[in-house]
Design a protein around this motif. Structure first.
Motif, PDB file in Angstrom:
ATOM      1  N   LYS A 507      -4.778  -3.167  -2.801  1.00  0.00           N
ATOM      2  CA  LYS A 507      -3.776  -2.134  -2.534  1.00  0.00           C
ATOM      3  C   LYS A 507      -2.429  -2.543  -3.095  1.00  0.00           C
ATOM      4  O   LYS A 507      -1.935  -3.635  -2.801  1.00  0.00           O
ATOM      5  CB  LYS A 507      -3.665  -1.864  -1.036  1.00  0.00           C
ATOM      6  N   ASP A 511       0.863   1.811  -1.892  1.00  0.00           N
ATOM      7  CA  ASP A 511      -0.328   2.206  -1.135  1.00  0.00           C
ATOM      8  C   ASP A 511      -1.474   2.707  -2.010  1.00  0.00           C
ATOM      9  O   ASP A 511      -2.503   3.151  -1.493  1.00  0.00           O
ATOM     10  CB  ASP A 511       0.006   3.283  -0.082  1.00  0.00           C
ATOM     11  N   VAL A 513      -4.775   2.290  -4.054  1.00  0.00           N
ATOM     12  CA  VAL A 513      -5.876   1.326  -3.992  1.00  0.00           C
ATOM     13  C   VAL A 513      -6.624   1.356  -5.320  1.00  0.00           C
ATOM     14  O   VAL A 513      -7.056   2.437  -5.780  1.00  0.00           O
ATOM     15  CB  VAL A 513      -6.825   1.647  -2.823  1.00  0.00           C
TER      16      VAL A 513
END
Length: 969
Positions: A507, A511, A513
């Motif tokens: 990550k 935020d 991924v």
């Protein structure tokens, strides 16, 4: 024919002795001393009307006062030095004190009994500075230039401060700085000739004055009077040399050759990471370290007009160069400094009761930094210039209007510079490649973040001394500081590129991924600049009250206010009327002047560092974007692929409204201190003491996230606003609660914010034993048991070497403080200090400085992990949850004890008449102890064991030698 008789008294026995190392403070200013006394007749009744003439033996300055109806007299604001004091009255024998030594902050007591008789009969006595001042509730370490010359210590203020009990050397990340009483190294105050030379940006800078220009130091570790403020640590108070009625010349030289300096041990990995790092690979290559230093000095002093106008001047040419290898040993950095320092001082004795001092110095230096690869062609050379220091000047007036009223006034300007730039800053973007682990510099950039910084302080002081009442000595004063900081910081080339490789499901900070293992680039845009001002105003009043002949109280109050402004010249924090009571009591237990019990209570405030203005209230533009890395161009710049998630904005380039960023109920950062002690004369030259100290930091100011509080109150928590607040307390702030663009005031409870109370406590017991120099030797020994504990180190953060005063990562999110309570970084449970000197022969003196100390606490930190069921989401920073298991601060024990012995030998050359000359050899760390003082504390990085954990990062400084010569005529 006149007759003279010479009467040797108890006082006369120590005419030639230097004052005690631990000299108490009593009713004097912060740059002068004083004389007081009581005149009695043979029948022990007070004798009024005696004339007291006090003459400075160096420059002829004269003060004349008359004993009042109770036989008392007092002369404050005397320049430090040796005085001749003559006490006469018609019909009585004249008393002559040939040598009374006035020291900084000390008041010499002359109690005289006059007998009637032939007025031409002169009785000559000497003055003895008591080892124990039974009228003072304070003990401070005072040490003169002549005493320092006998000791093997480095030529800087910190090394002097470290001689005092209760001081410890701070984390090496902050340079050579001292912690006082468990406080952080950024909470001290450094004062010279009444001028505050402490950097106000983060409290770490100290103006660099040529060391040989100092005349005397005073180290206050606690219990100091209401005249001193802006410190929750300690105060180092000093005065410089001045000219006298004789012309004097000095030529000095000091050389620290690299050939006589040992290297720090190399450090190798014990384990690898399975890819780029193998066991026994080099972590820190210290075998190529080099340090060479030379300082020369030429000083001149004397009278421009005898008894009236005096000068002192010193210039210090210097050459400093060192070579330090990078952690992986692939590159090395050469540093070089060759700018001279200088200091000048003029003293004008306008009249018997009025004098003026003008002085100044320059510590402006250009440090050239050049980083190269050991193997030619493997990396480009990096070159930058760090400009530091500046010019300081001050004017100070001292005046006496009556026998009971005097005053002083001071104005000063102090400059600090910290500008680091390179020729390529405009055209070469910052590029660093982390795809294989350790960062590799790419491209033509020289300085990662070129910074133009300059700070300036304007200082105003005025103090009055009222001695109208026999039993009350009153001081009152006001001081004001106007601080201005200019800052401009950008990435080289206007942008920063960092190349990474990470596995699937990693990550990013925005935020996003990763959906596959891949290479990517982080693009950083950062600009911050502007002019930021701060103001600090204080006034105080203090009464030293002789309640009984053997009981004295010092009762003071200090009121402080400070104000910090943002880049738009708007006030973003202002705290008025911070009341700081200072109460001290001393009791002469046996009413014989040989011992005392003393107690102190004091409250101490510290202003918001200007660093907070710049970072929190500046026009900071700070954004980051992430892209797939599709390749690298010939100039090492990236070929950008698809964007990986949204841009993350840390700063939008607009100075925030003060209502948004500061808790309107914010309280000042302050500390309460309690001291109880006992001191006893053992004989004329020996004294012993015991002192208990307890400090309690009652409030901290730092930046915190209010996201958790907003969510708990039902507001939109998608944003992550930070405010300046008191961690662990309620907060009142303005926030757009409904998204209509209008700010509404909200109150968030401490429970909803989720932060613990800030705690820093310190307790210590000090045992001291001192012998002043008398004929041939001196000794100062101390043992300190101390405990510093809590969850708040203070203005800086030793865990990660962060010098961001007032904005450390400590309080950013509640999870960062989970486990933070424990033994703090400056906790040293046991410290033994012994220093002294012994004259072997008329020509040879030896000295030593010995320190034995227990080690600092050790942690096991994690970067990027929290337990799976933890109620908060990890953002950034160091947690106390390695591999998801809580390991609170200090859980890994402590580092090893350190034991260092410094020694010297001085040979005095007496071949020439009227010439004082010597050569000296100082050996630091005589036995070359290689004890580790700090190890890497990151156990867990991203759920993997860090191969750097536990590896040595700091050692006791290796053995080195200083050869010096001094010639004065």
């Amino acid at each position: 024919m006149k007759q003279a008789t010479f009467r040797r008294t108890l006082l006369a026995a120590s005419v030639s002795a230097l004052f005690a190392i631990s000299t108490p403070i009593f009713a004097a200013s912060n740059s002068t001393g004083g004389v007081k006394g009581h005149v009695t007749a043979a029948d022990n009744t007070s004798l009024a009307g005696a004339t007291i003439v006090i003459v400075n033996k160096e420059n002829g300055a004269t003060k004349t006062v008359t004993a009042n109806e109770n036989g008392n007299f007092r002369v404050p604001s005397l320049a430090i030095g040796e005085y001749k004091i003559t006490i006469s009255k018609p019909g009585y024998e004249t008393q002559v004190v040939e040598a009374a030594t006035v020291t900084i902050g000390n008041e010499v007591t002359i109690d005289t009994t006059m007998t009637s008789g032939d007025i031409e009969r002169i009785s000559v006595t000497g003055s003895r500075v008591a080892m124990v001042d039974t009228a003072s509730p304070e003990i401070a370490l005072s040490i003169s230039a002549s005493e320092i010359a006998r000791l093997p210590i480095s030529q800087d203020m910190t090394s002097v401060a470290l001689l005092a009990p209760g001081t410890t050397k701070g984390d090496g990340a902050f340079g050579n700085r001292a912690s006082f009483g468990g406080s952080s190294v950024a909470e001290n105050s450094y004062i010279v000739n009444g001028v505050n030379i402490t950097g106000f940006r983060n409290g770490l800078a100290i103006a660099d004055i040529p060391f040989s220009a100092y005349e005397e130091f005073q180290v206050k570790t606690g219990g100091y009077s209401a005249q001193f403020g802006r410190s929750t640590g300690g105060v180092i108070n000093a005065v410089t040399k001045s000219g006298g009625n004789e012309w004097k010349f000095e030529i000095n030289g000091r050389w620290e050759p690299d050939a006589l300096r040992e290297d720090r041990p190399d450090v190798r990995y014990a384990i690898g990471n399975g890819t780029s790092i193998k066991p026994f690979d080099m972590y820190e290559d210290n075998s190529h370290d080099e340090v060479e230093k030379f300082e020369g000095e030429l000083a001149i002093s004397g009278p421009l007009i005898k008894d009236k106008l005096f000068i002192y001047g010193l210039i210090q040419p210097q050459s400093y160069k060192d070579r330090n290898a990078s952690a992986n040993g692939l590159t090395y950095t050469d540093r070089k400094i060759d700018d001279p320092l200088w200091l000048g001082r003029i003293d004008w004795q306008i009249s018997e009761d009025h004098k003026l001092m003008v002085w100044g110095f320059s510590d402006a230096k250009d440090q050239e930094n050049s980083t190269k690869a050991w193997v030619k062609g493997t990396a480009s050379e990096k070159f930058s210039v760090l400009e530091t220091g500046g010019t300081t000047w001050s004017v100070k007036y001292d005046g006496r209007f009556t026998d009971w009223l005097s005053m002083d006034a001071l104005y000063a300007e102090v400059e600090f510079d910290s500008t680091q730039q390179s020729p390529e800053d405009a055209s070469c973007p910052y590029i660093a490649d982390y795809r294989s682990g350790a960062g590799v510099a790419l491209g033509c950039w020289q300085t990662a973040q070129p910074t133009a910084s300059s700070d300036k302080r304007k200082q105003y002081n005025m103090n009055f001394y009222v001695n109208y009442f026999d039993d009350h000595q009153i001081k009152l004063g006001v001081d004001y500081e106007d601080d201005s900081a200019n800052e401009m910081k950008v990435y080289s080339g206007g942008v920063g590129y960092n190349y990474y490789f990470n596995d699937k499901d990693y990550k990013l900070d925005n935020d996003y991924v990763l959906d596959q293992a891949m290479e990517y680039v982080r693009v950083t845009n950062y600009t911050n600049g502007g002019t930021f001002s701060s103001a600090s105003l204080a006034w105080f009043i203090e009464d030293t009250w002789s309640i009984l002949p053997n009981l004295t109280a010092r009762i003071g109050i200090r009121n402080e206010s400070f104000e910090n402004k943002n880049a738009s010249d708007q006030t973003f924090i202002k705290i008025d009327n911070q009341w700081a009571p200072r109460l001290g009591l001393t009791w002469d237990v046996f009413d014989n002047g040989e011992s005392k019990v003393f107690a102190n209570f004091g409250r101490y405030h510290i202003p918001v560092a200007t660093n907070t203005n710049i970072r929190l209230a500046g026009t900071e533009l700070y954004t980051r974007d992430w892209y797939a890395l599709d390749g690298v161009n010939a100039d090492d710049t990236p070929i950008l692929g698809a964007a990986l998630g949204p841009q993350k904005v840390y700063g939008n380039g607009v100075a925030a409204s003060p209502d948004e960023i500061v808790n309107s109920d914010i309280k000042p950062m302050y500390q309460d201190e309690y001291i109880l002690g006992y001191q006893q004369n053992l004989d004329e030259d020996w004294a012993a003491g015991i002192k208990f100290t307890h400090r309690d930091l009652k409030s901290v100011i730092d930046d915190i996230s209010i996201k958790a509080g907003l969510e708990a109150m039902g507001y939109d928590g998608s944003s992550d606003p930070f405010i300046l607040s008191n961690p662990g307390k309620d907060a009142t702030v303005y926030f757009d609660t409904d998204g209509d663009g209008t700010l509404e005031q909200i109150h968030i409870s401490a429970e909803d914010l989720g932060f613990p109370e800030a705690v820093r406590k310190y307790s210590s017991v000090e045992l001291t034993l001192n012998r002043r120099w008398n004929d041939d030797w001196m000794l100062n020994a101390s043992y300190t048991w101390a405990h510093s504990y809590g969850n708040a180190e203070g203005y800086v953060k030793s865990d990660n070497g962060q010098d961001d005063a007032g904005l450390t990562t400590d309080w950013d999110y509640p999870y960062l403080m989970d486990g933070a309570y424990g033994n703090l970084p400056n906790d040293r449970r046991h410290t033994i200090k012994v220093f002294g000197a012994y004259q072997l022969t008329d020509n040879v003196t030896v000295g030593t400085n010995i320190t034995a100390q227990s080690g600092r606490p050790k942690n096991a930190l994690s970067y990027s992990t929290l337990p799976d069921d933890y109620p908060e989401e990890y953002q950034y920073g160091d947690t106390f949850y390695p591999f998801g298991v809580k390991c609170s601060r200090g859980c890994m024990g402590t580092e090893a004890w350190t034991f260092t012995v410094d020694a010297n030998v001085t040979y005095n050359i007496d071949y020439w008449d009227d010439v004082n000359a010597n050569v000296k050899l100082d050996v630091f760390n005589l036995f070359n102890a290689q004890t580790v003082t700090k190890t890497n504390e990151y156990l867990d990085e991203g759920g993997l064991t860090s191969p750097t954990y536990g590896l040595a990062e700091e050692f006791v400084a290796p053995r080195y030698v200083r050869v010096s010569f001094n010639v004065a005529f």
